[in-house]
Write a protein that holds these residues in place. Structure first.
Motif: not given
Length: 100
Positions: A37-45, A71-72, A77-78, A91-98
C-alpha cells in the motif's frame, strides 16, 4: 531443542522454534502489506508509517503523529480495497499513534 553455548543466526533459531517462526511469519506478512500500500500514501506520509501487528484479520499501522493518523484514516477504505485486489485483504485496519 539442543542447548548451545554459542550464538546462532536468527534464521536458524526461528527454524528451530515454532513460536519464533510464527512471529517472524506475522512480521513478514505485515511488512508485505505495508509495501503493497505504500504507493497509495502521499510522499510525506510514507516515512511516518510503520507496519504493526497483524492478528485475526486486524492490521495495525503505527504512525508518528495525530496529524498523520488523521490523514491515514481518510485513506483506509482505499488501502483495504487495494489489499483485497492483491489477495492480502484484512477485515480492519487500525491506526495507532506511537508515543515518542
Amino acid at each position: 531443542m539442543q542447548r548451545r553455548h554459542q550464538a546462532i543466526p536468527l534464521q536458524q533459531a526461528a527454524q528451530e522454534s515454532p513460536a519464533l517462526a510464527t512471529l517472524m511469519d506475522r512480521v513478514r506478512d505485515s511488512s508485505l502489506r505495508l509495501q503493497t500500500v505504500k504507493s497509495l500514501l502521499p510522499g510525506p506520509l510514507r516515512t511516518s508509517v510503520q507496519a504493526g501487528p497483524l492478528e485475526d484479520g486486524c492490521w495495525c499501522l503505527l504512525v508518528a503523529s495525530n496529524a498523520v493518523a488523521a490523514k491515514l484514516r481518510q485513506l483506509v477504505p482505499a488501502l483495504q480495497a487495494h489489499l483485497n485486489q492483491q489477495g492480502l485483504g484484512v477485515a480492519t485496519i487500525r491506526i495507532k499513534v506511537q508515543n515518542s
